[in-house]
Write an enzyme that holds these catalytic residues in place. Sequence first.
Site, PDB file in Angstrom:
ATOM      1  N   VAL A  37     -12.859   4.078  15.696  1.00  0.00           N
ATOM      2  CA  VAL A  37     -12.661   3.838  17.128  1.00  0.00           C
ATOM      3  C   VAL A  37     -11.433   4.603  17.616  1.00  0.00           C
ATOM      4  O   VAL A  37     -11.452   5.234  18.688  1.00  0.00           O
ATOM      5  CB  VAL A  37     -12.509   2.330  17.409  1.00  0.00           C
ATOM      6  CG1 VAL A  37     -12.200   2.082  18.885  1.00  0.00           C
ATOM      7  CG2 VAL A  37     -13.770   1.591  16.990  1.00  0.00           C
ATOM      8  N   LYS A 120      19.825  -0.562   2.115  1.00  0.00           N
ATOM      9  CA  LYS A 120      20.231   0.841   2.290  1.00  0.00           C
ATOM     10  C   LYS A 120      19.070   1.732   1.848  1.00  0.00           C
ATOM     11  O   LYS A 120      18.795   1.851   0.663  1.00  0.00           O
ATOM     12  CB  LYS A 120      21.486   1.142   1.477  1.00  0.00           C
ATOM     13  CG  LYS A 120      22.063   2.520   1.737  1.00  0.00           C
ATOM     14  CD  LYS A 120      23.388   2.692   0.990  1.00  0.00           C
ATOM     15  CE  LYS A 120      23.994   4.041   1.310  1.00  0.00           C
ATOM     16  NZ  LYS A 120      23.171   5.165   0.852  1.00  0.00           N
ATOM     17  N   LYS A 317      26.534  -0.672  -3.552  1.00  0.00           N
ATOM     18  CA  LYS A 317      25.534   0.069  -4.310  1.00  0.00           C
ATOM     19  C   LYS A 317      25.062  -0.733  -5.519  1.00  0.00           C
ATOM     20  O   LYS A 317      25.830  -1.478  -6.141  1.00  0.00           O
ATOM     21  CB  LYS A 317      26.120   1.414  -4.786  1.00  0.00           C
ATOM     22  CG  LYS A 317      26.677   2.291  -3.672  1.00  0.00           C
ATOM     23  CD  LYS A 317      25.631   2.725  -2.686  1.00  0.00           C
ATOM     24  CE  LYS A 317      24.744   3.818  -3.216  1.00  0.00           C
ATOM     25  NZ  LYS A 317      25.413   5.118  -3.315  1.00  0.00           N
TER      26      LYS A 317
END
Length: 676
Positions: A37, A120, A317
């Site tokens: 569609v 992150k 980190k």
Amino acid sequence: MTITPEIKQRVTQLRQQLQKANYAYYVLDDPIMEDAVYDQLYRELDSLEKEHPQLITPDSPTQRVGDQPASQFVSVTHNIPLYSLENAFNLEELKAWEKRWQRSYEKEEFTSVEYVCELKIDGSALALTYENGLFVRGVTRGDGTTGEEITQNVRTIRSIPLKLNIDNPPPIVEVRGEAFLPLDEFDRINQEREEKGDALFANPRNAAAGTLRQLDPKIVDQRRLQFFAYTLHLEEAEISSQWESLNYLENSGFLVNPHRKLCQFLDEVEAYFKQWETARKDLPYMTDGVVVKINNYSLQKALGFTQKFPRWAIALKYPAEEAPTLVKNIVVNVGRTGAVTPMAVMEPVHLAGTTVQKATLHNSDRIAQLDIRVGDTVIIRKAGEIIPEVVRVLKELRPPNTQPYEMPDRCPECDSPLIRPSGEAVIRCMNLSCEAILRGSLVHWASRDALDIRGLGEKIVVLLIENGLVNSIADLYYLTPETIANLERMGSKSADNLIKAIEGSKQQPFSRVLYGLGIRYVGSVTANLLVENFPSIDQLSQASFASLSSVYGVGEEIAQSIIDWFSIEKNCDLIKQLKKVGLQLETTSSEQITVEPSLTPFSGKTFVITGTLPTLTRNEAKALIEQAGGKVTGSVSKKTDYLLVGEKAGSKLTQAEKLGINQLSEADLLRLLNSE
């Protein structure tokens, strides 16, 4: 052809239906329309717009992919700089960050502080500009001040709205976020490249960055990049927090990471980090940590920025990944300062999103400490997910008949005797004519933080040396397009561009030239400090040890290194040649260099060193600390901020533990310096 009201209405309806379908599919991940569609409606809209081009609008779904490839990208200045984030590699460093900002701003209205945690994303940062609600510009992060305009490519990213989904949008909206490749898309692209015989992308981050810099937007469109928005800049907007900004972005039609969290206390931040440290493996994209931001905009504004980072945010980190592999060989590399560094060549291993085949062994002391041998199975780690290093040898898996490795006694490049200077951990080639030293010096000279000569990478440097065209830095400025056009991988156009880049480097300020000379211990921060105090190369070359060492942030080790460098006749000849060809060797009236002591990484911090460090001598560590604004003393006291701890630490460690003083390893020290 006449445009009837019915045609106008139909085009508007089709556009709205397709935009809603795009948003549901790419942002909400909740399709509302079958593909067949969608395709049918898209073709109808495309046909009507081709028949009536005056009905085409910039936000039409048909306008995402441009027809014409770009010839090149243009550098533009960001309206608002894109700062880097300070890194924390463990929860203790996160707590230290909180204490730092609390000490720098103590007011009652901010006694209760909220933090916004966001994953992150490991991709490429983009800056987007909207005017009156319409997308008009997309720019790469670049160096944070200037980037490359890649608007055509950004338009192909379906999770970036071409028109903001809000009523009465502000005149200007600036959005920051991360473009990335989902892992399944990365695998698909690499599979196709492998079938074609093309080089594979090392990781999704490299693939995203390379895709964004494609000149043909049709290629970008085929790679199906995604985008998470995370920063909003509005003029005179009634938005008072990061959390409100994220909600505003989401309501405007952007994809915002659904795993964000508003935390009331640092304990909640730690729990969020620990949760995603494990759960990230189940995500459909790469994440390398958690970004922590103070939520309140007023407090953000009050805290402000350092030279490189916002004080109100930090990137926490994930721990470095480790993996076992086999040592196939041990080789040595000669750097631009003559330092001879041993490297382990290993069986390829996948680590932290990249394939690793080499790891540094630092020096002969480290080799002896590890007792590493060819044939050993070792554990390697990527510290901060960047630098591969060997952390231990699995001696129980050592095959018979292996031999201890011995460092060479002659330079592998020029065959000169290698020397280990007194008090140093590394051995060095002292031959200033060594090709490896020349090669490293030229690459450093052309690097981004030095003279920034685009196109002069290591491969071109090697060709220039091998063909006898360059024997010193100054020789670069005597090259012509004709002399280099016939080099391998060059050609006339590349030759012209390289010569233009070399000529353009003559306009780089004195501070960059000084850094580019590669004087030992003189990094970019120190170069700025020196230029501020000695505004010409002549003044610097004639400066006394006392005047050099009295400069804040320089210290005795760096001062002696500068004096030693200028005492070498070959270096003085180089300065004469650089003057002759027109390099900037003094400050100009327009060049304003101000380096505040408070902006250096270790400003006002007191260090004590104990034990034997893995790769640095005490003098080298002391020089690095002083260069970064810190001070090194001989005894531990309540005024000590950090104890730098090596092997066989003595009573200083016991005293520091009693006083609760922060302890750093050599690796911790280097990470802190590199993060700045």
